[in-house]
Design a protein around this motif. Sequence first.
Motif, PDB file in Angstrom:
ATOM      1  N   ALA A   8      -0.057  -9.162   5.556  1.00 18.10           N
ATOM      2  CA  ALA A   8      -0.847  -9.460   4.361  1.00 18.10           C
ATOM      3  C   ALA A   8      -1.660  -8.246   3.935  1.00 18.10           C
ATOM      4  O   ALA A   8      -1.787  -7.977   2.732  1.00 18.10           O
ATOM      5  N   ALA A   9      -2.195  -7.485   4.893  1.00 22.22           N
ATOM      6  CA  ALA A   9      -2.960  -6.284   4.567  1.00 22.22           C
ATOM      7  C   ALA A   9      -2.085  -5.252   3.866  1.00 22.22           C
ATOM      8  O   ALA A   9      -2.521  -4.597   2.913  1.00 22.22           O
ATOM      9  N   ILE A  10      -0.846  -5.117   4.303  1.00 28.52           N
ATOM     10  CA  ILE A  10       0.078  -4.173   3.668  1.00 28.52           C
ATOM     11  C   ILE A  10       0.412  -4.625   2.252  1.00 28.52           C
ATOM     12  O   ILE A  10       0.412  -3.823   1.312  1.00 28.52           O
ATOM     13  N   ILE A  11       0.675  -5.907   2.087  1.00 22.38           N
ATOM     14  CA  ILE A  11       1.008  -6.438   0.763  1.00 22.38           C
ATOM     15  C   ILE A  11      -0.181  -6.292  -0.191  1.00 22.38           C
ATOM     16  O   ILE A  11      -0.031  -5.784  -1.307  1.00 22.38           O
ATOM     17  N   VAL A  12      -1.349  -6.729   0.245  1.00 18.61           N
ATOM     18  CA  VAL A  12      -2.546  -6.631  -0.596  1.00 18.61           C
ATOM     19  C   VAL A  12      -2.896  -5.165  -0.831  1.00 18.61           C
ATOM     20  O   VAL A  12      -3.275  -4.783  -1.948  1.00 18.61           O
ATOM     21  N   GLY A  13      -2.758  -4.323   0.185  1.00 14.57           N
ATOM     22  CA  GLY A  13      -3.030  -2.886   0.034  1.00 14.57           C
ATOM     23  C   GLY A  13      -2.109  -2.234  -0.974  1.00 14.57           C
ATOM     24  O   GLY A  13      -2.544  -1.428  -1.799  1.00 14.57           O
ATOM     25  N   ALA A  14      -0.825  -2.573  -0.922  1.00 11.33           N
ATOM     26  CA  ALA A  14       0.130  -2.013  -1.882  1.00 11.33           C
ATOM     27  C   ALA A  14      -0.203  -2.452  -3.301  1.00 11.33           C
ATOM     28  O   ALA A  14      -0.199  -1.641  -4.233  1.00 11.33           O
ATOM     29  N   LEU A  15      -0.515  -3.718  -3.463  1.00 14.71           N
ATOM     30  CA  LEU A  15      -0.867  -4.239  -4.786  1.00 14.71           C
ATOM     31  C   LEU A  15      -2.169  -3.612  -5.280  1.00 14.71           C
ATOM     32  O   LEU A  15      -2.263  -3.194  -6.444  1.00 14.71           O
ATOM     33  N   ALA A  16      -3.164  -3.506  -4.412  1.00  9.06           N
ATOM     34  CA  ALA A  16      -4.440  -2.892  -4.790  1.00  9.06           C
ATOM     35  C   ALA A  16      -4.251  -1.428  -5.160  1.00  9.06           C
ATOM     36  O   ALA A  16      -4.815  -0.949  -6.157  1.00  9.06           O
ATOM     37  N   GLY A  17      -3.466  -0.707  -4.385  1.00  3.74           N
ATOM     38  CA  GLY A  17      -3.194   0.703  -4.688  1.00  3.74           C
ATOM     39  C   GLY A  17      -2.461   0.873  -6.000  1.00  3.74           C
ATOM     40  O   GLY A  17      -2.754   1.780  -6.784  1.00  3.74           O
ATOM     41  N   TRP A  18      -1.509  -0.025  -6.273  1.00  2.00           N
ATOM     42  CA  TRP A  18      -0.755   0.043  -7.523  1.00  2.00           C
ATOM     43  C   TRP A  18      -1.660  -0.237  -8.724  1.00  2.00           C
ATOM     44  O   TRP A  18      -1.607   0.475  -9.736  1.00  2.00           O
ATOM     45  N   GLY A  37      -4.802   1.603  -0.982  1.00  2.00           N
ATOM     46  CA  GLY A  37      -5.311   0.236  -1.040  1.00  2.00           C
ATOM     47  C   GLY A  37      -5.959  -0.208   0.252  1.00  2.00           C
ATOM     48  O   GLY A  37      -7.055  -0.784   0.257  1.00  2.00           O
ATOM     49  N   ILE A  38      -5.316   0.076   1.375  1.00  2.00           N
ATOM     50  CA  ILE A  38      -5.848  -0.343   2.675  1.00  2.00           C
ATOM     51  C   ILE A  38      -7.098   0.456   3.032  1.00  2.00           C
ATOM     52  O   ILE A  38      -8.124  -0.120   3.404  1.00  2.00           O
ATOM     53  N   ILE A  39      -7.034   1.778   2.909  1.00  2.00           N
ATOM     54  CA  ILE A  39      -8.202   2.596   3.245  1.00  2.00           C
ATOM     55  C   ILE A  39      -9.351   2.305   2.289  1.00  2.00           C
ATOM     56  O   ILE A  39     -10.509   2.230   2.706  1.00  2.00           O
TER      57      ILE A  39
END
Length: 83
Positions: A8-18, A37-39
């Motif tokens: 979920a962190a990877i998915i949310v991080g990718a979406l947030a970064g995008w 996104g994650i950092i």
Amino acid sequence: MEGLGWIAAIIVGALAGWIAEKIMGGDHGLLTNIILGIIGAVVLNFLLIAIVGATLGGWIGQLIVGVIGACILIGGYRAIKRA
């Protein structure tokens, strides 16, 4: 990311970064978006907990925190790059 598993962190991080990439007018790859996104979420969560004493929870809350954090990281990188 608080309360989210690794996937979920990877998915949310990718979406947030995008989303941050689109807001800031950048052109990054998927891996960079995930990392930003994650950092960004980790850094902003740390600051929110230190200053306010709480952070936003759940997928949507972490997405918001991740987008704001990633935008801050992109802006900071650009400021350093110009100096």
